[in-house]
Design an enzyme around this catalytic site. Structure first.
Site, PDB file in Angstrom:
ATOM      1  N   GLU C 283      21.729 -11.051 -10.786  1.00 54.79           N
ATOM      2  CA  GLU C 283      20.796 -10.051 -10.265  1.00 54.79           C
ATOM      3  C   GLU C 283      21.543  -8.808  -9.779  1.00 54.79           C
ATOM      4  OE1 GLU C 283      17.182 -11.802  -8.626  1.00 54.79           O
ATOM      5  OE2 GLU C 283      17.458 -10.449  -6.923  1.00 54.79           O
ATOM      6  N   GLU C 286      22.308  -6.792 -12.718  1.00 47.88           N
ATOM      7  CA  GLU C 286      21.116  -6.077 -13.178  1.00 47.88           C
ATOM      8  C   GLU C 286      20.812  -4.887 -12.265  1.00 47.88           C
ATOM      9  OE1 GLU C 286      17.703  -8.650 -13.456  1.00 47.88           O
ATOM     10  OE2 GLU C 286      16.422  -7.069 -14.277  1.00 47.88           O
ATOM     11  N   CYS C 303      12.854 -14.786  -7.362  1.00 45.85           N
ATOM     12  CA  CYS C 303      13.146 -16.204  -7.118  1.00 45.85           C
ATOM     13  C   CYS C 303      11.913 -17.020  -6.794  1.00 45.85           C
ATOM     14  CB  CYS C 303      14.087 -16.357  -5.923  1.00 45.85           C
ATOM     15  SG  CYS C 303      15.529 -15.368  -6.104  1.00 45.85           S
ATOM     16  N   SER C 323      13.185  -8.350 -11.366  1.00 42.84           N
ATOM     17  CA  SER C 323      14.395  -8.741 -12.083  1.00 42.84           C
ATOM     18  C   SER C 323      14.027  -9.773 -13.140  1.00 42.84           C
ATOM     19  CB  SER C 323      15.378  -9.342 -11.079  1.00 42.84           C
ATOM     20  OG  SER C 323      16.265 -10.199 -11.738  1.00 42.84           O
ATOM     21  N   LYS C 362       6.593 -24.311  -7.413  1.00 44.16           N
ATOM     22  CA  LYS C 362       7.640 -24.732  -8.345  1.00 44.16           C
ATOM     23  C   LYS C 362       7.126 -25.811  -9.290  1.00 44.16           C
ATOM     24  CE  LYS C 362      11.205 -22.463  -6.346  1.00 44.16           C
ATOM     25  NZ  LYS C 362      11.879 -21.347  -7.032  1.00 44.16           N
ATOM     26  N   GLU C 365       5.608 -23.817 -11.827  1.00 52.39           N
ATOM     27  CA  GLU C 365       6.591 -23.011 -12.544  1.00 52.39           C
ATOM     28  C   GLU C 365       7.237 -23.782 -13.695  1.00 52.39           C
ATOM     29  OE1 GLU C 365      10.096 -22.074 -10.289  1.00 52.39           O
ATOM     30  OE2 GLU C 365      10.480 -20.220 -11.388  1.00 52.39           O
ATOM     31  N   GLU C 370       7.771 -20.569 -21.124  1.00 51.27           N
ATOM     32  CA  GLU C 370       9.037 -19.862 -21.343  1.00 51.27           C
ATOM     33  C   GLU C 370      10.239 -20.620 -20.754  1.00 51.27           C
ATOM     34  OE1 GLU C 370       6.308 -18.657 -19.879  1.00 51.27           O
ATOM     35  OE2 GLU C 370       6.727 -17.487 -18.076  1.00 51.27           O
ATOM     36  N   CYS C 508      11.010 -19.539   2.234  1.00 49.56           N
ATOM     37  CA  CYS C 508      10.898 -20.936   1.806  1.00 49.56           C
ATOM     38  C   CYS C 508      10.901 -21.928   2.965  1.00 49.56           C
ATOM     39  CB  CYS C 508      12.036 -21.279   0.862  1.00 49.56           C
ATOM     40  SG  CYS C 508      12.140 -20.144  -0.523  1.00 49.56           S
TER      41      CYS C 508
END
Lengths: 213, 159, 579, 360, 121
Positions: C283, C286, C303, C323, C362, C365, C370, C508
């Site tokens: 990151e 980037e 994230c 990102s 998650k 996710e 993908e 989190c």
């Protein structure tokens, strides 16, 4: 030419449901056929309250109160009463106990003990004509308030009158106004609650229909 | 642009109405009212369209639409029969009138008849208590209805 | 100040104090159910709908809800009169009369506010019988489980989702006895714009909203001899897991956690922190590229999967600013099934990656298309901190007595920078540590960026001077704050170089999969402090100095931000409808 | 309304009307437009610096929206759920601004008060309830209709003098006032002068002035059930007491009218009713048990009849009806057996039939 | 647009008599015009309209004009009866439009009985 006679037909939902629109039409047609439309006017007013006996037609200034008028009797009212001045006896309210015909609204027991304040204009004015409301002193109170009284005076008079909310709780109206007045805020609102949801209660609707101002 | 599975002309009509509103805040109920007038009921996609158009969540629209008894998410029959279940009508036997209508049309309350002609529903007081029991078809009020009148009333709309 | 009397105790309280708060001051406990006051994250549920906290006030016709009634001068309150007790008990009985009584096998058994209330009031019999609500249960998302039968209409989830997270998934629907909290058109959750942040789960007093559990799947994999099951743990687990076993909130249990996983049968116990360090180097690269004109600013950290879904639904026009980095645990999965698999010569299809996460999103996710490589999912299962604790209990481990053990190599190595991923502001702070050194070529002495830390402000701003550049940094936690930030960026009202967003208030550590805090945010604050303590304890505090990470790039990945890294460690985003 | 606006310092008003009242809405629209045209609404009314305008908001069928806070939520475009008071709308109302809410009849009383003075108004009515009240007289009474009478008039005067007595000369049983939140008042109290306080004392209320007359053919348990069904239907579902409590009360009443009630059900019903009254969030919930409580108070014997004798004295509750065949009169024509939908009449043609239910 | 309370009063007064017919008050002077077939044949319609018009013109607001059936004086149609509250009625015969106006001006307004037209039954 000034009118010499007016026929007031009840236009409340109750009477409309029992066909008062048709009665209105027949009356108008009859008057027109007799070529009396310049002298006699037929108009629809708000609810008279006596829904049991609807549709109601009131002839003024004769002050004759006809009940349960249908198309046929409407024709008769034109032919007999309007043209010839003869009261159509059988359509006059008959007191069931005494069998006595009572032609005047005020003598019918149903109305005898009533004092009409909130309903003062129902069955008297054409609800779709503001001029009639003004003629019945409509907006005079507003005018007086705006020109002669301070907000505090208005609240005071309402307080002193002892008026309590008619919606349910019976909270003193003046106090409520005062509380809202005293609350801080640049924007304030007034809401008129016409969400009458009780099964079996329809006074608010009648007021709105008969005297919407 | 999202696709909506509803009549486009009607949708445009609704869009115009919403665009014409000066104030969008608090307009939801009025808009739903209009939408039901246009579509006859409130299909999911219409509610979704309204939500996006007014910038509120679909859940809120759905919550509101399900709260008010006036709104319906079922297609409505051509004629809507409303039986008044106000107290005055109830004590004069409105429930029996309702039963008769349901029997005659072979449907349940709130549903549409198979021929798409009628939807039967109840409401709380049309304010014509003097005429109890009262049945209203598309806004026309029938007063002092008797069980034997039911068929005749329905037949008026059956041509 | 106003003078009041509660149960004959006279006291003075500030104006605006509720009866509930006032009672607490004199140690009188009034039971509550729907009430929830998470002041620090601006969530106060004041629906006063459960009617459990009713008390008697002298001069008042009916009983008053203590949670929503403010004290006035001369108020005389009695909390335990016959009337109040009768009403309180009746309310609980009524709630129970429309609630499944399957407590023994309920997800929330032992953690349910209603169950506790019934126990505290000593309810032994539900006098009222009648119809019980039955609704369709929904686990369509694989993340969030809705069982409206257990909904008690406290509306906490609605307040949380609509006001704090501004996702507006829920509304009360219908009315009367049929009222239930539901998404629009009663859609399965997967068809809504829900981000699965799980904050509704955090505040649900019963089991109406829980996570979809994968405990049995994980056991199955662990018992399958053909599988090579490895675990990774997110940074926020180690500062919260102890609570499940009676330890003080904020106790760091990293070593015991590793030991527990090993005893449960995981072949390798790795750390998501390793992948977090990888995330930072990717990151930061980037970021520097974008600063140099390759791509749009600001750069947004990516994230948080809940946050990613949020932007896909709510700001599809801004999808070029996050990102492209995968979230750390997805990077971990990709690395485990390639680099690790090759290095240890284990066929990728045999490897089962289990992520222990503080998060419900998650779970969603890992199902995204993908995140698959040749039909093999990067990560196979996600279990929450709570599910992990259940497994430990089921396995009969006495957690507090476990020895401290170390993570396995090589994916267990981590730095202080990756630990702070678990709190709001942490990812951006970690990125800054690396970016600073890469841009300036100098060593960063003061590694702590306090401007981006803290629980109290939902939106934090900081300016960081790197060489002659003044970098504007924005940090938002909680999706409502994120929305405000993004609206300003979209409308050009604010400019930032880099932004961090976490869906959950606090980050989190207060994730939807963490041990229930039952409204006590001090617990969350303790976790936050523990995270920073863990950072301070680490010998290496900058991601790009993680030797295992350096080794991986050298041995396998090639260049940071290079082609292979891009293929394995980066992703893309899809605009989604609002519903 | 404009007067109220002036008095409290508001410049904008809403009229919240039920969608079921199309004629009223139509006429209101006309009236508002005419008033605007004449400058009686809008900016600088009558040349003064007072401005006031109104907008019609259409409700969509929810009884609860009569409750002030629910009404505000509804005008704001949300679910018509009430919220906790205080704060009262006078402090925090529509769009969080101070708001005054009165109903139509209340507003209609204001202009005459202004014109005729407070003393004139307070000369009508009773000590604590001034002026007149409009009642919607309905039910088993000869003259159904709308009456406006001075406070303090007795129920007898309204029902017998104005209302012309009971239809078909049946026996008066009770009058239910105040809508579904009110209670039933029995014959003993016919001579009570009505005002807010006497009605409350009788376990009923003025409400918006509904007045439904019931005669000997009405079963009071069934009436209570009817009102409770209404309250259940119209409950917003927010608070436990009303959402679940009323439902459970209704279920107990159903049990009773089906002849499955027991004495402890009556106790539970009463306790539940009292608790709901005590615990509900809003006025609707707090008053919804009134029909049950008042009928239990005044017509307890009817409840007892349902529970103990399993009979409905008024012959309304069909589950409790008992049918007999009088053998001497039966000619065996089979007509009854043919039409019986549940086949409980048995017998051969031209022989005496018997009535026999499987379940008894 | 109404700009002041005076203007409002003007409108009120302008329309006041529209409502006048609708006030049923006992203490008004009643002018009864026989409108049976015989009356109409003799021109009672012109008479009644003239009377209504005159009442209006003279701004008399304590009188109402009411039509009535045959009064039994067919030879003297059109007939008009004026009733002051509390007094015995006065019956006029052969009242054409002009006489009608005169009756309004003199009898109704000033209380002066025009004895030469009074029918003596």
């Amino acid at each position: 030419m000034p009118l010499r006679m007016e026929l007031l037909v009840c236009g409340g939902t109750g009477c409309q449901a029992s066909n008062s629109n048709k009665v209105l039409e027949v009356l108008r047609q009859g008057i027109k056929e007799a070529n009396l439309q310049d002298e006699v006017r037929v108009l629809m007013t708000g609810c008279f309250g006596f829904c049991e006996k609807g549709p109601i037609v009131k002839v003024m200034p004769d002050n004759i109160f006809y009940v349960e008028v249908d198309e046929e009797s409407a024709r008769k009212i034109v032919a007999e009463h309007v043209i010839k001045g003869r009261i159509v006896e059988e359509k006059i309210y008959k007191e069931p106990k005494t069998e006595e015909r009572l032609p005047e609204q005020s003598s019918i027991p149903f109305y005898k003990k009533q004092i009409r304040i909130a309903l003062r204009n129902c069955g008297k004015i054409d609800p779709e004509n503001i001029n009639e409301y003004i003629a019945a002193d409509g907006y005079m109170a507003l005018a007086r308030v705006l020109t002669e009284m301070t907000p505090e005076e208005v609240i005071d008079i309402v307080k002193r009158s002892g008026l309590r909310g008619r919606g349910g709780g019976g909270f003193p109206t003046g106090l409520k106004w005062e509380a809202t007045r005293k609350s801080k805020g640049d924007v304030k609102y007034v809401i008129c609650n016409a969400d009458e949801g009780d099964p079996g209660a329809f006074m608010d609707r009648s007021i709105l229909e008969g005297d919407p101002h | 642009m999202a696709k909506y599975d509803v009549d486009e002309v009607k949708l445009r009509q609704l869009e115009e109405y919403i665009d014409s509103l000066e104030q969008k805040e608090g307009a939801l109920i009025g808009v739903l009212y209009k939408a039901q007038e246009i579509f006859g009921y409130l299909p999911k996609d219409v509610q979704l369209f309204i939500a996006r158009k007014l910038g509120i969540t679909a859940a809120k629209v759905y919550g509101v639409a399900t709260f008010y008894s006036y709104f319906t998410m079922e297609p409505r029959g051509k004629h809507v029969i409303n039986v008044c279940m106000g107290t005055a009508c109830f004590v004069k036997g409105a429930d029996k009138i309702l039963e008769e209508i349901k029997k005659e049309l072979d449907i349940k309350e709130g549903n549409m008849s198979k021929d798409g002609l009628f939807t039967v529903d109840t409401l709380r007081c049309v304010g014509a208590c003097g005429l109890a029991p009262v049945v209203m078809v598309d806004g026309k009020v029938y007063g002092r209805v008797k069980i034997e009148d039911v068929k005749g009333i329905l037949d008026e709309y059956r041509e | 100040m106003v003078n009041i009397t509660i149960n004959d105790i006279k006291l003075q309280v500030p104006e605006g104090t509720t009866i509930l708060q006032a009672a607490k001051m004199v140690n009188i406990n009034i039971p509550t159910l729907c009430h929830l006051d998470l002041h620090d994250i601006k969530m106060v549920n004041r629906t006063a709908s459960c009617r459990v906290c009713l008390v008697e006030i002298e001069g008042r016709r009916n009983l008053a809800p203590a949670c929503a009634t403010e004290c006035f001068e001369g108020m005389i309150i009695r909390t335990n009169t016959k009337r109040a007790i009768r009403a309180r008990r009746t309310m609980v009985e009524l709630l129970l009369s429309d609630h499944p009584t399957d407590c023994l096998v309920c997800e929330k058994n032992g953690n349910c506010d209603l169950q506790k209330l019934a126990a505290d009031l000593g309810i032994r019999k539900i006098r009222f019988e009648g119809e019980k609500s039955t609704y369709t249960k929904d686990s369509s998302s694989g993340a969030l489980y809705r069982n409206p039968d257990k909904c008690i209409m406290c509306r906490r989830c609605e307040t949380m989702c609509n006001e704090v997270q501004t996702c507006g998934i829920y509304s009360a629907v219908d009315r009367g006895f049929e009222t239930v909290v539901s998404p629009a058109f009663n859609l399965p959750m997967i068809d809504t714009q829900c981000t699965f942040c799980g904050q509704c789960v955090s505040v649900c007093p019963t089991a109406a909203l829980t996570e979809v559990s994968y405990v049995s799947k994980v056991w199955e994999a662990l018992h399958d001899p053909d599988k090579y099951v490895i675990a990774q743990t997110a940074p926020a687990i180690r500062v919260a897991l102890g609570e499940e076993f009676g330890l003080e909130p904020g106790t760091i249990v990293t070593g015991k956690m590793v030991a527990a996983l090993r005893r449960l049968g995981f072949k390798k116990v790795f750390d998501t922190d390793f992948a977090a360090d990888v995330t930072i180097v990717e990151e930061a690269k980037e970021f520097i590229d974008r600063l140099n004109g390759k791509g749009r600013l600001p750069i947004l950290t990516s994230c948080c999967p809940s946050w990613v879904k949020f932007i896909e639904h709510q700001f599809p026009e801004l999808l070029d600013i996050p990102s492209t980095c995968k979230s750390p645990h997805m990077m971990f999965g990709a690395i485990a099934k390639t680099y690790f698999a090759e290095k240890f010569n284990i066929p990728p299809e045999k490897i089962v990656v289990v992520s222990v996460m503080p998060c419900i999103a998650k779970k969603y996710e890992i199902q995204r298309k993908e995140f698959e490589e040749d039909g093999i999912k990067n990560v196979d299962y996600v279990i929450t901190t709570r599910e992990f604790a259940k497994m430990i209990r089921e396995a009969g481990l006495d957690f507090t007595k476990l020895p401290d053990e170390d993570f396995d190599d090589p994916l267990g190595e981590s730095t202080g920078a990756s630990v702070i991923f678990g709190v709001t502001g942490g990812v951006i702070e970690a990125a800054l540590r690396t970016a600073y050194e890469w841009i300036t070529g100098e060593t960063l002495e003061k590694v702590e960026f306090h401007g981006v830390r803290g629980l109290e402000d939902g939106l934090k701003e900081a300016t960081v001077k790197i060489k002659d550049m003044e970098l504007k940094i924005g940090v938002a936690h909680g999706l409502g704050n994120a929305r405000r930030l993004l609206e300003d960026i979209r409308d050009g009202k604010r400019f930032y170089h880099a932004i961090e967003i976490m869906a959950c208030p606090g980050g989190c550590i207060d994730g939807g999969g963490q041990p229930y805090h039952h409204g006590n945010l001090d617990i969350v604050r303790a976790r936050l402090n523990a995270i920073y303590e863990e950072d301070r304890n680490k010998p290496i505090r900058k991601s790009h100095e993680n030797p295992a990470v350096i080794a991986m790039y050298k041995e396998y990945m090639g260049e940071i931000g290079g082609e292979k890294a891009h293929h394995l460690l980066h992703t893309h985003y899809t605009p989604r409808e609002r519903i | 309304m404009a007067i109220a606006g002036y008095a409290i310092g508001a410049q904008f008003g809403y009229i919240y009307v039920r969608a079921e009242y199309p004629l009223a809405i139509h006429r209101l629209r006309i009236a508002i437009n005419q008033a605007r045209d004449l400058g009686l609404l809008g900016k600088n009314i009558l040349g003064t610096n007072f401005s006031f305008d109104v907008e019609i908001k259409i409700g969509a069928g929810a009884f609860i929206c009569g409750e002030e806070t629910a009404l505000i939520n509804s005008i704001e475009g949300g679910r018509g759920e009430p919220t906790v008071k205080p704060p009262y709308p006078a402090q925090v109302g529509l769009w969080k601004k101070p708001t005054n809410i009165n109903n139509v009849e209340t507003f209609a009383n204001v202009p005459p008060i202004i014109l005729n003075g407070a003393d004139w108004f307070s000369s009508i009515g009773t000590e604590k309830s001034k002026g007149t009240k409009v009642f919607a007289l309905a039910g088993k009474v000869n003259n159904v209709g709308l009456v406006e009478v001075p406070m303090g008039i007795t129920l007898r005067e309204i029902i017998y003098d104005l209302g012309g007595g009971i239809k078909g000369d049946k026996k008066f049983k009770a009058v239910q006032t105040g809508g579904p939140s009110g209670g039933c008042i029995p014959a003993d109290h016919l001579d009570t002068p009505i005002d807010y306080d006497t009605l409350n004392a009788l376990g009923s209320m003025m409400g918006s002035g509904g007045m439904i007359v019931m005669d000997e053919d009405d079963c009071m348990v069934n009436i209570a059930k009817f009102y409770l069904e209404f309250s259940c239907d119209e409950s917003c579902g927010r608070c436990t007491a009303c959402r679940v409590g009323n439902k459970r009360m209704l279920e107990i009443l159903n049990k009773i009218t089906e002849g499955k009630g027991e004495m402890e059900d009556l106790e539970m019903l009463k306790e539940l009713a009292e608790t709901i009254k005590d615990s509900s969030l809003c006025g609707l919930g707090q008053t919804s048990p009134n029909p049950v409580l008042s009928t239990m108070k005044f017509f307890y014997d009817e409840y007892l009849a349902h529970v103990k004798d399993k009979s409905c004295p008024a012959g309304v509750c069909t589950e409790l009806l008992k049918y007999y065949i009088i053998p001497e009169k039966c000619v065996g024509c089979t007509a009854c057996a043919k039409v019986c939908p549940v086949n409980v009449i048995h017998g051969e043609p031209r022989k005496v039939h018997v009535y026999k239910r499987q379940d008894v | 647009m109404i700009k002041s309370i005076e203007e409002l009063k003007q409108i009120r007064d302008k329309y006041k008599d529209v409502l006048q017919n609708r006030e049923a008050e006992e203490n008004k002077i009643r002018i009864l015009v026989g409108m049976a077939t015989c009356g109409i044949a003799a021109g009672a319609r012109d008479t009644i309209n003239a009377i209504v018009d005159e009442v209006h013109k003279e701004n008399i607001n304590n009188a109402v004009v009411v039509q009535t059936g045959c009064m039994g004086f067919c030879y003297a149609e059109p007939t008009v009866e004026v009733r002051f509250p509390g007094k015995s009625p006065v019956l006029y015969g052969k009242v054409d439009a002009e006489r009608g106006r005169e009756i309004v001006r003199r009898h109704v307004k000033k209380g002066e009985v025009i004895s030469e037209w009074v029918l003596k039954g």
